[in-house]
Design a protein around this motif. Structure first.
Motif, PDB file in Angstrom:
ATOM      1  N   ASP A  63       6.218   5.486  -3.121  1.00  0.00           N
ATOM      2  CA  ASP A  63       7.128   6.514  -4.311  1.00  0.00           C
ATOM      3  C   ASP A  63       7.152   4.606  -4.279  1.00  0.00           C
ATOM      4  O   ASP A  63       8.137   3.756  -3.938  1.00  0.00           O
ATOM      5  N   ALA A  64       6.589   3.998  -5.591  1.00  0.00           N
ATOM      6  CA  ALA A  64       6.785   2.587  -6.347  1.00  0.00           C
ATOM      7  C   ALA A  64       8.747   1.917  -6.249  1.00  0.00           C
ATOM      8  O   ALA A  64       9.186   0.929  -6.265  1.00  0.00           O
ATOM      9  N   GLU A  65       9.290   2.779  -6.989  1.00  0.00           N
ATOM     10  CA  GLU A  65      10.052   2.525  -7.401  1.00  0.00           C
ATOM     11  C   GLU A  65      11.072   2.281  -5.878  1.00  0.00           C
ATOM     12  O   GLU A  65      12.496   1.602  -6.289  1.00  0.00           O
ATOM     13  N   GLN A  66      10.784   3.660  -5.660  1.00  0.00           N
ATOM     14  CA  GLN A  66      11.466   3.706  -3.684  1.00  0.00           C
ATOM     15  C   GLN A  66      11.368   2.185  -3.361  1.00  0.00           C
ATOM     16  O   GLN A  66      12.150   1.417  -2.598  1.00  0.00           O
ATOM     17  N   TYR A  67      10.202   1.536  -3.459  1.00  0.00           N
ATOM     18  CA  TYR A  67       9.463   0.490  -2.099  1.00  0.00           C
ATOM     19  C   TYR A  67      10.901  -0.849  -3.205  1.00  0.00           C
ATOM     20  O   TYR A  67      10.811  -1.867  -2.380  1.00  0.00           O
ATOM     21  N   ARG A  68      10.617  -0.859  -4.442  1.00  0.00           N
ATOM     22  CA  ARG A  68      11.251  -1.482  -5.069  1.00  0.00           C
ATOM     23  C   ARG A  68      12.895  -1.923  -4.774  1.00  0.00           C
ATOM     24  O   ARG A  68      12.831  -2.925  -4.722  1.00  0.00           O
ATOM     25  N   GLN A  69      13.343  -0.527  -4.190  1.00  0.00           N
ATOM     26  CA  GLN A  69      14.319  -0.869  -3.417  1.00  0.00           C
ATOM     27  C   GLN A  69      14.814  -1.836  -2.591  1.00  0.00           C
ATOM     28  O   GLN A  69      15.840  -2.183  -2.370  1.00  0.00           O
ATOM     29  N   LEU A  70      13.880  -1.035  -1.918  1.00  0.00           N
ATOM     30  CA  LEU A  70      13.927  -1.435  -0.989  1.00  0.00           C
ATOM     31  C   LEU A  70      13.794  -2.872  -0.877  1.00  0.00           C
ATOM     32  O   LEU A  70      14.548  -3.516   0.400  1.00  0.00           O
ATOM     33  N   PHE A  71      12.652  -3.593  -1.105  1.00  0.00           N
ATOM     34  CA  PHE A  71      12.366  -4.738  -0.964  1.00  0.00           C
ATOM     35  C   PHE A  71      13.913  -5.594  -1.498  1.00  0.00           C
ATOM     36  O   PHE A  71      13.683  -6.411  -1.116  1.00  0.00           O
ATOM     37  N   ARG A  72      14.188  -4.805  -2.875  1.00  0.00           N
ATOM     38  CA  ARG A  72      15.892  -5.826  -3.396  1.00  0.00           C
ATOM     39  C   ARG A  72      16.532  -5.690  -2.136  1.00  0.00           C
ATOM     40  O   ARG A  72      17.410  -6.581  -1.845  1.00  0.00           O
ATOM     41  N   ALA A  73      17.102  -4.415  -1.036  1.00  0.00           N
ATOM     42  CA  ALA A  73      17.869  -4.414  -0.759  1.00  0.00           C
ATOM     43  C   ALA A  73      16.837  -5.105   0.867  1.00  0.00           C
ATOM     44  O   ALA A  73      18.197  -6.490   1.598  1.00  0.00           O
ATOM     45  N   VAL A  74      16.334  -5.536   0.706  1.00  0.00           N
ATOM     46  CA  VAL A  74      15.912  -6.379   2.300  1.00  0.00           C
ATOM     47  C   VAL A  74      16.226  -8.009   1.769  1.00  0.00           C
ATOM     48  O   VAL A  74      17.332  -8.446   2.101  1.00  0.00           O
ATOM     49  N   SER A  75      15.587  -8.139   0.034  1.00  0.00           N
ATOM     50  CA  SER A  75      15.411  -9.935   0.333  1.00  0.00           C
ATOM     51  C   SER A  75      16.614 -10.037  -0.083  1.00  0.00           C
ATOM     52  O   SER A  75      17.847 -11.300  -0.110  1.00  0.00           O
ATOM     53  N   SER A 105      14.426   9.548   1.944  1.00  0.00           N
ATOM     54  CA  SER A 105      14.572  10.377   0.198  1.00  0.00           C
ATOM     55  C   SER A 105      16.714   9.605  -0.133  1.00  0.00           C
ATOM     56  O   SER A 105      16.926   9.628   0.972  1.00  0.00           O
ATOM     57  N   GLN A 106      16.394  10.363  -1.646  1.00  0.00           N
ATOM     58  CA  GLN A 106      17.879  10.045  -2.102  1.00  0.00           C
ATOM     59  C   GLN A 106      18.294   8.148  -1.856  1.00  0.00           C
ATOM     60  O   GLN A 106      19.967   8.437  -1.078  1.00  0.00           O
ATOM     61  N   LEU A 107      17.367   7.738  -1.917  1.00  0.00           N
ATOM     62  CA  LEU A 107      18.012   6.181  -1.540  1.00  0.00           C
ATOM     63  C   LEU A 107      19.022   5.859  -2.508  1.00  0.00           C
ATOM     64  O   LEU A 107      18.903   5.595  -3.669  1.00  0.00           O
ATOM     65  N   ARG A 108      20.056   4.989  -1.999  1.00  0.00           N
ATOM     66  CA  ARG A 108      21.014   4.655  -2.736  1.00  0.00           C
ATOM     67  C   ARG A 108      21.719   3.721  -2.255  1.00  0.00           C
ATOM     68  O   ARG A 108      21.643   3.323  -0.896  1.00  0.00           O
ATOM     69  N   GLU A 109      22.331   2.230  -2.834  1.00  0.00           N
ATOM     70  CA  GLU A 109      23.292   1.337  -2.026  1.00  0.00           C
ATOM     71  C   GLU A 109      24.897   1.764  -1.883  1.00  0.00           C
ATOM     72  O   GLU A 109      24.885   2.237  -2.628  1.00  0.00           O
ATOM     73  N   THR A 110      25.235   1.153  -1.107  1.00  0.00           N
ATOM     74  CA  THR A 110      26.478   1.797  -1.003  1.00  0.00           C
ATOM     75  C   THR A 110      27.362   0.165  -1.406  1.00  0.00           C
ATOM     76  O   THR A 110      28.906   0.957  -1.519  1.00  0.00           O
ATOM     77  N   GLY A 111      26.978  -0.717  -2.409  1.00  0.00           N
ATOM     78  CA  GLY A 111      27.739  -1.786  -2.686  1.00  0.00           C
ATOM     79  C   GLY A 111      28.044  -2.549  -1.908  1.00  0.00           C
ATOM     80  O   GLY A 111      28.540  -3.641  -2.411  1.00  0.00           O
ATOM     81  N   ASP A 160      21.373  -1.298   7.308  1.00  0.00           N
ATOM     82  CA  ASP A 160      21.371  -2.835   6.745  1.00  0.00           C
ATOM     83  C   ASP A 160      20.048  -3.442   7.106  1.00  0.00           C
ATOM     84  O   ASP A 160      19.354  -3.843   8.347  1.00  0.00           O
ATOM     85  N   PRO A 161      19.107  -2.850   5.803  1.00  0.00           N
ATOM     86  CA  PRO A 161      17.549  -3.216   6.095  1.00  0.00           C
ATOM     87  C   PRO A 161      16.928  -4.675   6.559  1.00  0.00           C
ATOM     88  O   PRO A 161      17.966  -5.770   5.513  1.00  0.00           O
ATOM     89  N   TYR A 162      16.733  -4.731   7.229  1.00  0.00           N
ATOM     90  CA  TYR A 162      16.295  -6.521   7.975  1.00  0.00           C
ATOM     91  C   TYR A 162      15.530  -7.103   7.347  1.00  0.00           C
ATOM     92  O   TYR A 162      14.745  -8.624   6.873  1.00  0.00           O
ATOM     93  N   HIS A 163      13.944  -6.173   7.307  1.00  0.00           N
ATOM     94  CA  HIS A 163      12.789  -6.552   7.545  1.00  0.00           C
ATOM     95  C   HIS A 163      11.961  -5.565   7.527  1.00  0.00           C
ATOM     96  O   HIS A 163      12.217  -4.359   7.436  1.00  0.00           O
ATOM     97  N   MET A 164      10.663  -5.532   5.574  1.00  0.00           N
ATOM     98  CA  MET A 164       9.491  -4.609   5.809  1.00  0.00           C
ATOM     99  C   MET A 164       8.249  -5.576   6.375  1.00  0.00           C
ATOM    100  O   MET A 164       8.134  -6.690   6.170  1.00  0.00           O
ATOM    101  N   ALA A 165       7.682  -4.223   7.199  1.00  0.00           N
ATOM    102  CA  ALA A 165       6.213  -4.780   8.074  1.00  0.00           C
ATOM    103  C   ALA A 165       5.418  -3.861   6.973  1.00  0.00           C
ATOM    104  O   ALA A 165       6.030  -2.685   7.534  1.00  0.00           O
TER     105      ALA A 165
END
Length: 320
Positions: A132-144, A199-205, A167-172
């Motif tokens: 899911d490309a949008e989910q990957y964008r969310q993950l990359f943003r959360a990590v960076s 699934s249902q990925l969202r930021e906690t703030g 708390d996502p530290y790193h993507m490999a």
């Protein structure tokens, strides 16, 4: 930065918000790029309070050109060709934009003719995961940007998903598959997660800080691929026949030591890993061409795997 330069040069007094929308990044990224252009590239980039946008306070500024060697250009072209496997997927538009930005920074005489490579090289990935490309964008943003996330996660051995705060530290990317290394608040430990099981990925703030002592290389030390273990085990394998030459040609692990006979008909491989499961599966893939010399625990895993496969396909019992 190329887009920032061209837009400011046009005299339109762009805001950080407009620039961010143009290239689909956060305003924080734009502000970071603006600071880099000022501090590192010497750009006379200022903010006009009356016009509410950026402008160059000194005419004639040009972004320093990028020097590209022949080898670097070839590497870039190979990378472009490798990414052609994503044509028709949700990633295609993002990849095209990314390489257009890279090409815009190259000196004028340099251009990339990817089509010319089509008949000379190709890349294939075995059993790629649907993504899911949008989910990957969310993950990359959360990590960076160190953003805490909450997901529903289904472990491989469970049919039901569970709520996880991470708390996502790193993507490999390991062998073409992506993994997220994150601190799991449910397990109170750093764990590895597969994005496609989320699934249902969202930021906690909330935001978080990556511990100063966290290093991806240290965390993954000892893994043959991605499975980690608490200790370290010395593995010794012997390959014979044509596959011995194949094994000797490749780098399978950072700790490997390979000794090959002069005629290439036999090679011994020594390596140190923290988990034997992935090594056992790898050894099984060579069938009778590989013999486990040590440890005994690995030999048993390989024998059990061969025996299970034999029974599943209608064979009788075998002895190890």
């Amino acid at each position: 930065m190329s887009h920032i330069h061209q837009t400011v040069l046009a005299g339109t007094y762009p805001t950080a918000g407009r620039l961010a929308r143009d290239i689909e990044v956060s305003e924080r990224t734009i502000l970071r790029d603006v600071a880099y252009m000022r501090d590192m590239l010497g750009a006379p980039l200022e903010y006009h309070r009356a016009r509410r946008g950026y402008y160059y306070s000194r005419p004639g500024y040009a972004v320093p050109s990028v020097t590209v060697s022949e080898g670097e250009l070839l590497s870039l072209m190979v990378a472009c060709r490798a990414l052609k496997q994503y044509e028709g997927t949700r990633y295609e538009a993002d990849l095209r934009r990314a390489f257009a930005k890279i090409q815009a920074l190259l000196p004028d005489p340099v251009s990339l003719h990817i089509g010319e490579l089509a008949g000379t090289m190709s890349f294939a990935q075995t059993a790629p995961r649907p993504a899911d490309a949008e989910q990957y964008r969310q993950l990359f943003r959360a990590v960076s940007e160190h953003r805490q996330i909450r997901v529903r996660y289904r472990s491989l051995g469970r049919s039901a998903a569970a709520e996880r705060t991470l708390d996502p530290y790193h993507m490999a990317c390991v062998d073409g598959a992506w993994y997220v290394i994150a601190y799991c608040h449910s397990r109170c430990a750093v764990r590895m997660f597969v994005p496609e099981r989320m699934s249902q990925l969202r930021e906690t703030g909330l935001s978080f800080a990556v511990p100063a002592d966290f290093k991806y290389e240290t965390y993954m030390a000892g893994a043959f691929q991605v499975l980690r273990g608490a200790g370290r085990q010395a593995v010794r394998l012997r390959f014979e026949g044509p596959l011995a030459r194949y094994v000797a040609e490749r780098r399978w692990h950072s700790t490997q030591v390979i000794r090959q006979t002069p005629d290439g008909s036999r090679c011994d491989v020594a390596l140190t890993v923290g988990h034997l499961g992935e090594v056992a599966a790898w050894v099984q893939s060579f069938g009778g061409a590989c013999r486990v010399l040590a440890p005994v625990a690995l030999r048993r895993l390989v024998c059990d795997g061969h025996q299970a496969g034999w029974k599943a396909n209608g064979g009788g019992g075998i002895r190890c």
